[in-house]
Design a protein around this motif. Structure first.
Motif, PDB file in Angstrom:
ATOM      1  N   ALA A 188      40.464  26.250  34.007  1.00  8.52           N
ATOM      2  CA  ALA A 188      40.482  27.358  33.049  1.00  8.52           C
ATOM      3  C   ALA A 188      41.185  26.951  31.764  1.00  8.52           C
ATOM      4  O   ALA A 188      42.274  26.389  31.793  1.00  8.52           O
ATOM      5  CB  ALA A 188      41.172  28.574  33.662  1.00  8.52           C
ATOM      6  N   VAL A 189      40.530  27.211  30.647  1.00  9.60           N
ATOM      7  CA  VAL A 189      41.122  26.914  29.341  1.00  9.60           C
ATOM      8  C   VAL A 189      41.214  28.171  28.478  1.00  9.60           C
ATOM      9  O   VAL A 189      41.798  28.139  27.407  1.00  9.60           O
ATOM     10  CB  VAL A 189      40.336  25.812  28.584  1.00  9.60           C
ATOM     11  N   GLU A 190      40.638  29.256  28.960  1.00  4.73           N
ATOM     12  CA  GLU A 190      40.678  30.514  28.224  1.00  4.73           C
ATOM     13  C   GLU A 190      41.428  31.552  29.045  1.00  4.73           C
ATOM     14  O   GLU A 190      41.309  31.607  30.274  1.00  4.73           O
ATOM     15  CB  GLU A 190      39.260  31.022  27.944  1.00  4.73           C
ATOM     16  N   THR A 191      42.175  32.410  28.362  1.00  6.67           N
ATOM     17  CA  THR A 191      42.928  33.464  29.028  1.00  6.67           C
ATOM     18  C   THR A 191      42.013  34.382  29.823  1.00  6.67           C
ATOM     19  O   THR A 191      42.361  34.812  30.929  1.00  6.67           O
ATOM     20  CB  THR A 191      43.747  34.270  27.993  1.00  6.67           C
ATOM     21  N   ALA A 192      40.838  34.677  29.298  1.00  2.00           N
ATOM     22  CA  ALA A 192      39.902  35.546  30.018  1.00  2.00           C
ATOM     23  C   ALA A 192      39.552  34.967  31.388  1.00  2.00           C
ATOM     24  O   ALA A 192      39.441  35.700  32.378  1.00  2.00           O
ATOM     25  CB  ALA A 192      38.635  35.751  29.191  1.00  2.00           C
ATOM     26  N   ARG A 193      39.397  33.665  31.460  1.00  2.00           N
ATOM     27  CA  ARG A 193      39.096  33.022  32.746  1.00  2.00           C
ATOM     28  C   ARG A 193      40.320  33.091  33.664  1.00  2.00           C
ATOM     29  O   ARG A 193      40.197  33.337  34.865  1.00  2.00           O
ATOM     30  CB  ARG A 193      38.664  31.565  32.517  1.00  2.00           C
ATOM     31  N   ALA A 194      41.497  32.874  33.097  1.00  2.00           N
ATOM     32  CA  ALA A 194      42.728  32.954  33.890  1.00  2.00           C
ATOM     33  C   ALA A 194      42.902  34.351  34.481  1.00  2.00           C
ATOM     34  O   ALA A 194      43.393  34.506  35.600  1.00  2.00           O
ATOM     35  CB  ALA A 194      43.932  32.597  33.030  1.00  2.00           C
ATOM     36  N   LEU A 195      42.480  35.363  33.741  1.00  2.00           N
ATOM     37  CA  LEU A 195      42.592  36.737  34.212  1.00  2.00           C
ATOM     38  C   LEU A 195      41.633  37.038  35.364  1.00  2.00           C
ATOM     39  O   LEU A 195      41.793  38.034  36.061  1.00  2.00           O
ATOM     40  CB  LEU A 195      42.352  37.719  33.055  1.00  2.00           C
ATOM     41  N   ARG A 196      40.648  36.172  35.571  1.00  2.00           N
ATOM     42  CA  ARG A 196      39.753  36.311  36.728  1.00  2.00           C
ATOM     43  C   ARG A 196      40.228  35.451  37.906  1.00  2.00           C
ATOM     44  O   ARG A 196      40.133  35.872  39.052  1.00  2.00           O
ATOM     45  CB  ARG A 196      38.324  35.928  36.348  1.00  2.00           C
ATOM     46  N   VAL A 197      40.724  34.271  37.622  1.00  2.65           N
ATOM     47  CA  VAL A 197      41.117  33.335  38.680  1.00  2.65           C
ATOM     48  C   VAL A 197      42.487  33.684  39.269  1.00  2.65           C
ATOM     49  O   VAL A 197      42.679  33.627  40.481  1.00  2.65           O
ATOM     50  CB  VAL A 197      41.118  31.882  38.147  1.00  2.65           C
ATOM     51  N   GLY A 198      43.439  34.048  38.435  1.00  3.51           N
ATOM     52  CA  GLY A 198      44.804  34.329  38.900  1.00  3.51           C
ATOM     53  C   GLY A 198      44.903  35.387  39.980  1.00  3.51           C
ATOM     54  O   GLY A 198      45.543  35.166  41.014  1.00  3.51           O
ATOM     55  N   PRO A 199      44.266  36.539  39.783  1.00  3.37           N
ATOM     56  CA  PRO A 199      44.357  37.571  40.822  1.00  3.37           C
ATOM     57  C   PRO A 199      43.717  37.169  42.145  1.00  3.37           C
ATOM     58  O   PRO A 199      44.016  37.762  43.186  1.00  3.37           O
ATOM     59  CB  PRO A 199      43.604  38.765  40.215  1.00  3.37           C
ATOM     60  N   ALA A 200      42.865  36.161  42.138  1.00  2.00           N
ATOM     61  CA  ALA A 200      42.218  35.708  43.379  1.00  2.00           C
ATOM     62  C   ALA A 200      43.218  35.118  44.366  1.00  2.00           C
ATOM     63  O   ALA A 200      42.904  34.964  45.550  1.00  2.00           O
ATOM     64  CB  ALA A 200      41.117  34.703  43.056  1.00  2.00           C
ATOM     65  N   VAL A 201      44.427  34.830  43.925  1.00  4.06           N
ATOM     66  CA  VAL A 201      45.501  34.395  44.821  1.00  4.06           C
ATOM     67  C   VAL A 201      45.704  35.450  45.912  1.00  4.06           C
ATOM     68  O   VAL A 201      46.061  35.142  47.054  1.00  4.06           O
ATOM     69  CB  VAL A 201      46.799  34.152  44.002  1.00  4.06           C
ATOM     70  N   THR A 202      45.435  36.696  45.574  1.00  2.00           N
ATOM     71  CA  THR A 202      45.567  37.817  46.518  1.00  2.00           C
ATOM     72  C   THR A 202      44.679  37.632  47.741  1.00  2.00           C
ATOM     73  O   THR A 202      45.037  38.074  48.843  1.00  2.00           O
ATOM     74  CB  THR A 202      45.198  39.142  45.801  1.00  2.00           C
ATOM     75  N   LEU A 203      43.540  36.977  47.578  1.00  2.00           N
ATOM     76  CA  LEU A 203      42.607  36.788  48.693  1.00  2.00           C
ATOM     77  C   LEU A 203      43.235  36.024  49.855  1.00  2.00           C
ATOM     78  O   LEU A 203      42.848  36.214  51.010  1.00  2.00           O
ATOM     79  CB  LEU A 203      41.341  36.067  48.215  1.00  2.00           C
TER      80      LEU A 203
END
Length: 188
Positions: A117-132
């Motif tokens: 991820a190089v864009e904040t928008a992508r980080a905002l999708r990948v980061g919460p996936a830690v919850t899985l």
């Protein structure tokens, strides 16, 4: 498996690793206090022979502001109380509060790095996936850390708070923070 799926699997794995490492670190920092506590002595004498690791689980959830519900079924003395042993014990270090957020932030950072991820928008999708990865272990842990003493006495992490606060809110917030940091630091 497409790129998005790999990223979410990696984020879930990072969340699961964060949960396990956080429990192990809380265990290492609190087991001597837990073993020496009156509560553990009573639990092991009258109910659960190996209660110490479960009571460390209470401390682990308490470090995420999830209270432990303790019920004492003794006439005239009994009752139910919500307790946070980290907050209420001078023997347990407040450093315990830092462990889950730090490891979840690291998990989010790792997820962003694996994703590229190089864009904040992508980080905002990948980061919460830690919850899985973190949420299922939080649910299992909240159930597994129940201690019974006799017929009606015992304790366990509050299940609803364990799911909502520790299982969802913590990994979403800190996983996202880590992913955003990973994205921001990605070019360095």
């Amino acid at each position: 498996m497409n790129e998005d799926s790999r990223s979410y699997v990696a984020a879930a794995a990072a969340g699961a690793v964060a949960f396990v490492l956080a429990y192990v670190l809380v265990y290492a920092l609190s087991i001597s206090v837990v073993r020496d506590s009156l509560l553990t002595g009573i639990a092991e004498a009258f109910g659960d022979e190996n209660a110490a690791w479960k009571i460390v689980g209470w401390v682990f959830f308490n470090a995420q502001f999830v209270t432990t519900t303790v019920t004492v079924d003794v006439p005239l003395l009994g009752g139910t109380d919500a307790v946070n042993f980290v907050a209420e014990s001078d023997a347990l270090s407040p450093v315990l509060y830092v462990i889950p957020p730090a490891l979840l932030t690291a998990a989010g950072l790792a997820a962003a790095r694996v994703d590229g991820a190089v864009e904040t928008a992508r980080a905002l999708r990948v980061g919460p996936a830690v919850t899985l990865g973190y949420l299922p272990l939080a649910v299992i842990g909240a159930l597994l850390f129940a201690v019974s003493v006799g017929e009606g006495s015992g304790g366990s992490p509050d299940l609803l708070t364990a799911v909502v606060l520790a299982g969802i809110l913590y990994p979403v917030v800190f996983g996202t923070l880590g992913a955003v940091l990973g994205t921001a630091l990605g070019g360095d």
